[in-house]
Design a protein around this motif. Structure first.
Motif, PDB file in Angstrom:
ATOM      1  N   ARG A 155       3.621  11.778  -5.117  1.00 14.71           N
ATOM      2  CA  ARG A 155       2.980  11.340  -6.368  1.00 14.71           C
ATOM      3  C   ARG A 155       3.767  10.225  -6.783  1.00 14.71           C
ATOM      4  O   ARG A 155       3.093   9.181  -7.561  1.00 14.71           O
ATOM      5  CB  ARG A 155       3.130  12.518  -7.424  1.00 14.71           C
ATOM      6  CG  ARG A 155       2.324  13.591  -7.180  1.00 14.71           C
ATOM      7  CD  ARG A 155       2.014  14.356  -8.361  1.00 14.71           C
ATOM      8  NE  ARG A 155       1.369  15.762  -7.937  1.00 14.71           N
ATOM      9  CZ  ARG A 155       0.176  15.797  -7.871  1.00 14.71           C
ATOM     10  NH1 ARG A 155      -0.388  14.643  -8.005  1.00 14.71           N
ATOM     11  NH2 ARG A 155      -0.584  16.961  -7.465  1.00 14.71           N
ATOM     12  N   GLN A 156       4.883  10.084  -6.862  1.00 15.83           N
ATOM     13  CA  GLN A 156       5.724   8.683  -7.285  1.00 15.83           C
ATOM     14  C   GLN A 156       5.459   7.341  -6.298  1.00 15.83           C
ATOM     15  O   GLN A 156       5.383   6.318  -6.892  1.00 15.83           O
ATOM     16  CB  GLN A 156       7.131   8.758  -7.272  1.00 15.83           C
ATOM     17  CG  GLN A 156       7.577   9.887  -8.300  1.00 15.83           C
ATOM     18  CD  GLN A 156       7.260   9.512  -9.779  1.00 15.83           C
ATOM     19  OE1 GLN A 156       7.393   8.312  -9.850  1.00 15.83           O
ATOM     20  NE2 GLN A 156       6.842  10.324 -10.452  1.00 15.83           N
ATOM     21  N   ARG A 157       4.960   7.613  -5.161  1.00 17.11           N
ATOM     22  CA  ARG A 157       4.609   6.661  -4.282  1.00 17.11           C
ATOM     23  C   ARG A 157       3.220   6.262  -3.903  1.00 17.11           C
ATOM     24  O   ARG A 157       2.860   4.906  -3.882  1.00 17.11           O
ATOM     25  CB  ARG A 157       5.251   7.012  -2.850  1.00 17.11           C
ATOM     26  CG  ARG A 157       6.838   6.933  -2.943  1.00 17.11           C
ATOM     27  CD  ARG A 157       7.705   5.715  -3.114  1.00 17.11           C
ATOM     28  NE  ARG A 157       7.286   4.495  -2.231  1.00 17.11           N
ATOM     29  CZ  ARG A 157       7.954   4.564  -0.733  1.00 17.11           C
ATOM     30  NH1 ARG A 157       9.011   5.431  -0.751  1.00 17.11           N
ATOM     31  NH2 ARG A 157       7.686   3.768   0.169  1.00 17.11           N
ATOM     32  N   VAL A 158       2.350   7.172  -4.102  1.00 17.13           N
ATOM     33  CA  VAL A 158       0.964   6.873  -3.744  1.00 17.13           C
ATOM     34  C   VAL A 158       0.266   6.838  -4.911  1.00 17.13           C
ATOM     35  O   VAL A 158       0.291   7.871  -5.722  1.00 17.13           O
ATOM     36  CB  VAL A 158       0.558   7.991  -2.883  1.00 17.13           C
ATOM     37  CG1 VAL A 158      -1.195   7.954  -2.425  1.00 17.13           C
ATOM     38  CG2 VAL A 158       1.143   8.311  -1.582  1.00 17.13           C
ATOM     39  N   SER A 159      -0.165   5.885  -5.502  1.00 17.55           N
ATOM     40  CA  SER A 159      -0.875   5.478  -6.871  1.00 17.55           C
ATOM     41  C   SER A 159      -1.883   6.537  -7.053  1.00 17.55           C
ATOM     42  O   SER A 159      -2.218   7.203  -8.181  1.00 17.55           O
ATOM     43  CB  SER A 159      -0.984   4.152  -7.129  1.00 17.55           C
ATOM     44  OG  SER A 159      -2.273   3.692  -6.358  1.00 17.55           O
ATOM     45  N   ARG A 160      -2.812   6.671  -6.348  1.00 15.33           N
ATOM     46  CA  ARG A 160      -3.944   7.482  -6.349  1.00 15.33           C
ATOM     47  C   ARG A 160      -3.598   8.916  -6.627  1.00 15.33           C
ATOM     48  O   ARG A 160      -4.475   9.792  -6.874  1.00 15.33           O
ATOM     49  CB  ARG A 160      -4.921   7.306  -5.385  1.00 15.33           C
ATOM     50  CG  ARG A 160      -4.565   7.553  -3.705  1.00 15.33           C
ATOM     51  CD  ARG A 160      -5.520   7.329  -2.888  1.00 15.33           C
ATOM     52  NE  ARG A 160      -5.466   5.913  -2.774  1.00 15.33           N
ATOM     53  CZ  ARG A 160      -6.742   5.274  -2.415  1.00 15.33           C
ATOM     54  NH1 ARG A 160      -7.695   5.686  -2.271  1.00 15.33           N
ATOM     55  NH2 ARG A 160      -6.607   3.701  -2.308  1.00 15.33           N
ATOM     56  N   SER A 216      -8.676   7.874  -6.529  1.00 18.80           N
ATOM     57  CA  SER A 216      -9.472   7.670  -5.323  1.00 18.80           C
ATOM     58  C   SER A 216     -11.063   7.823  -5.728  1.00 18.80           C
ATOM     59  O   SER A 216     -11.381   8.571  -6.391  1.00 18.80           O
ATOM     60  CB  SER A 216      -9.412   8.388  -4.130  1.00 18.80           C
ATOM     61  OG  SER A 216      -8.039   8.308  -3.690  1.00 18.80           O
ATOM     62  N   LYS A 217     -11.870   6.976  -5.148  1.00 22.04           N
ATOM     63  CA  LYS A 217     -13.439   7.115  -5.416  1.00 22.04           C
ATOM     64  C   LYS A 217     -13.948   7.575  -4.047  1.00 22.04           C
ATOM     65  O   LYS A 217     -15.303   7.902  -4.488  1.00 22.04           O
ATOM     66  CB  LYS A 217     -14.184   5.698  -5.981  1.00 22.04           C
ATOM     67  CG  LYS A 217     -13.251   5.161  -7.259  1.00 22.04           C
ATOM     68  CD  LYS A 217     -13.965   4.063  -7.460  1.00 22.04           C
ATOM     69  CE  LYS A 217     -13.325   3.127  -8.890  1.00 22.04           C
ATOM     70  NZ  LYS A 217     -11.709   3.380  -8.789  1.00 22.04           N
ATOM     71  N   LEU A 271       0.840  -1.138  -0.074  1.00 25.22           N
ATOM     72  CA  LEU A 271       0.100  -0.074   0.157  1.00 25.22           C
ATOM     73  C   LEU A 271       0.921   1.155   0.152  1.00 25.22           C
ATOM     74  O   LEU A 271       0.105   2.454  -0.164  1.00 25.22           O
ATOM     75  CB  LEU A 271      -1.052   0.092   1.087  1.00 25.22           C
ATOM     76  CG  LEU A 271      -2.165  -1.053   1.226  1.00 25.22           C
ATOM     77  CD1 LEU A 271      -3.001  -1.185   2.763  1.00 25.22           C
ATOM     78  CD2 LEU A 271      -3.123  -0.607   0.200  1.00 25.22           C
ATOM     79  N   LEU A 272       2.196   0.982   0.163  1.00 23.46           N
ATOM     80  CA  LEU A 272       3.045   2.239   0.395  1.00 23.46           C
ATOM     81  C   LEU A 272       4.005   2.488  -0.981  1.00 23.46           C
ATOM     82  O   LEU A 272       4.644   3.453  -1.193  1.00 23.46           O
ATOM     83  CB  LEU A 272       3.947   2.093   1.410  1.00 23.46           C
ATOM     84  CG  LEU A 272       3.557   2.333   2.909  1.00 23.46           C
ATOM     85  CD1 LEU A 272       4.563   1.475   3.931  1.00 23.46           C
ATOM     86  CD2 LEU A 272       3.153   3.444   3.260  1.00 23.46           C
ATOM     87  N   GLU A 273       3.477   1.669  -1.979  1.00 22.79           N
ATOM     88  CA  GLU A 273       4.115   1.699  -3.372  1.00 22.79           C
ATOM     89  C   GLU A 273       2.869   2.170  -4.618  1.00 22.79           C
ATOM     90  O   GLU A 273       1.942   1.996  -4.019  1.00 22.79           O
ATOM     91  CB  GLU A 273       4.630   0.229  -3.640  1.00 22.79           C
ATOM     92  CG  GLU A 273       5.814  -0.081  -2.491  1.00 22.79           C
ATOM     93  CD  GLU A 273       6.920   0.750  -2.511  1.00 22.79           C
ATOM     94  OE1 GLU A 273       7.278   1.594  -3.538  1.00 22.79           O
ATOM     95  OE2 GLU A 273       7.560   0.920  -1.576  1.00 22.79           O
ATOM     96  N   LYS A 274       3.421   2.223  -5.525  1.00 23.39           N
ATOM     97  CA  LYS A 274       2.549   2.866  -6.409  1.00 23.39           C
ATOM     98  C   LYS A 274       2.007   1.783  -7.234  1.00 23.39           C
ATOM     99  O   LYS A 274       2.140   1.508  -8.667  1.00 23.39           O
ATOM    100  CB  LYS A 274       3.188   3.908  -7.485  1.00 23.39           C
ATOM    101  CG  LYS A 274       2.476   4.631  -8.505  1.00 23.39           C
ATOM    102  CD  LYS A 274       3.139   5.770  -9.234  1.00 23.39           C
ATOM    103  CE  LYS A 274       4.131   4.903 -10.198  1.00 23.39           C
ATOM    104  NZ  LYS A 274       4.970   6.105 -11.017  1.00 23.39           N
ATOM    105  N   GLY A 304      -3.665  -4.649  -8.593  1.00 27.42           N
ATOM    106  CA  GLY A 304      -2.474  -5.356  -8.560  1.00 27.42           C
ATOM    107  C   GLY A 304      -2.053  -5.921  -7.292  1.00 27.42           C
ATOM    108  O   GLY A 304      -1.411  -7.055  -7.271  1.00 27.42           O
ATOM    109  N   ILE A 305      -2.369  -5.145  -6.311  1.00 28.10           N
ATOM    110  CA  ILE A 305      -1.925  -5.984  -4.829  1.00 28.10           C
ATOM    111  C   ILE A 305      -2.779  -7.193  -4.623  1.00 28.10           C
ATOM    112  O   ILE A 305      -2.247  -8.178  -4.295  1.00 28.10           O
ATOM    113  CB  ILE A 305      -2.293  -4.784  -3.706  1.00 28.10           C
ATOM    114  CG1 ILE A 305      -1.394  -3.468  -3.723  1.00 28.10           C
ATOM    115  CG2 ILE A 305      -2.191  -5.479  -2.354  1.00 28.10           C
ATOM    116  CD1 ILE A 305      -1.752  -2.537  -2.813  1.00 28.10           C
ATOM    117  N   ALA A 306      -4.191  -7.090  -5.030  1.00 30.57           N
ATOM    118  CA  ALA A 306      -4.974  -8.473  -4.877  1.00 30.57           C
ATOM    119  C   ALA A 306      -4.187  -9.545  -5.683  1.00 30.57           C
ATOM    120  O   ALA A 306      -4.175 -10.824  -5.229  1.00 30.57           O
ATOM    121  CB  ALA A 306      -6.216  -8.018  -5.217  1.00 30.57           C
TER     122      ALA A 306
END
Length: 240
Positions: A203-208, A217-218, A59-62, A67-69
């Protein structure tokens, strides 16, 4: 001869179609009446602590949640519920290492983001300690005086009493920050280099926060939670 389709567990309709596969390859179905998606004979999977620790790091990566799932081999539904709970529990206040009363210098800036669609702008207000590189204040909201005021109030009391704050010429800063300790400067002055560099890191680390992405984000609550989650990790990493 193919087997008959199952009935919907929600509305018991037989108006059901196949709808791709879930993460483990099992057939997914969708009810055309109520929209419920389901699998036949679902089996609950216990997610162990090692998998949860891996997810916490990812969760700390882009990386988008889909993809995490795939990497963690969990369902997207479970992962979304896990993330919702985690972000709800994230502390909305900076944890800053103790500082002695004296000269403190902070750099302030705001970064554009959005939730749901680009018309719903959410500005990330940030303040960084120039010497320690710690994030000492953060607020997510609009770009008005209220946003600048919320940023200033998010700083620890010692910073509000003693710090000299550098920012750009955005008028909200000039109307909120104490005039005797506020310095408005241009970007070419180099006085806000550290906070601008952190914005790039964020911006480079938080994909949203990536401008061209499908990971935006929704939900505002998750948007704010994800940013706070990364900031706490970033500040903690400076102490290692």
């Amino acid at each position: 001869m193919s087997s008959p389709l199952p009935t919907c567990p929600a509305c018991h309709s037989s108006n059901v179609v196949k709808n791709g596969s879930i993460h483990n390859g099992k057939q997914n179905h969708k009810c055309k009446n109520c929209g419920r998606q389901f699998v036949q004979d679902p089996q609950n999977k216990i997610i162990d602590e090692a998998t949860k620790r891996l997810i916490d790091k990812l969760l700390l990566e882009k990386i988008p949640l889909a993809g995490i799932a795939r990497v963690a081999e969990v369902s997207e539904v479970w992962l979304q519920q896990y993330v919702n709970t985690k972000y709800q529990q994230v502390e909305r206040q900076v944890r800053v290492s103790p500082s002695k009363k004296g000269r403190l210098t902070v750099e302030c800036d705001e970064a554009w983001s959005f939730v749901g669609h680009k018309g719903n702008k959410q500005w990330i207000w940030l303040a960084i300690n120039r010497d320690t590189r710690e994030i000492v204040g953060m607020h997510v909201g609009d770009r008005s005086r209220d946003g600048a005021r919320a940023l200033w109030q998010s700083l620890p009391p010692l910073y509000r009493q003693c710090a000299v704050a550098y920012s750009d010429f955005w008028e909200a800063y000039e109307t909120v920050l104490p005039s005797q300790r506020h310095r408005a400067v241009g970007k070419d002055s180099g006085q806000t280099n550290h906070i601008e560099r952190f914005n790039c890191t964020l911006r480079q680390r938080v994909s949203r926060l990536v401008r061209k992405t499908l990971s935006f984000s929704k939900k505002l609550e998750n948007h704010i939670g994800a940013i706070w989650y990364f900031i706490h990790h970033y500040n903690a990493s400076l102490q290692l």
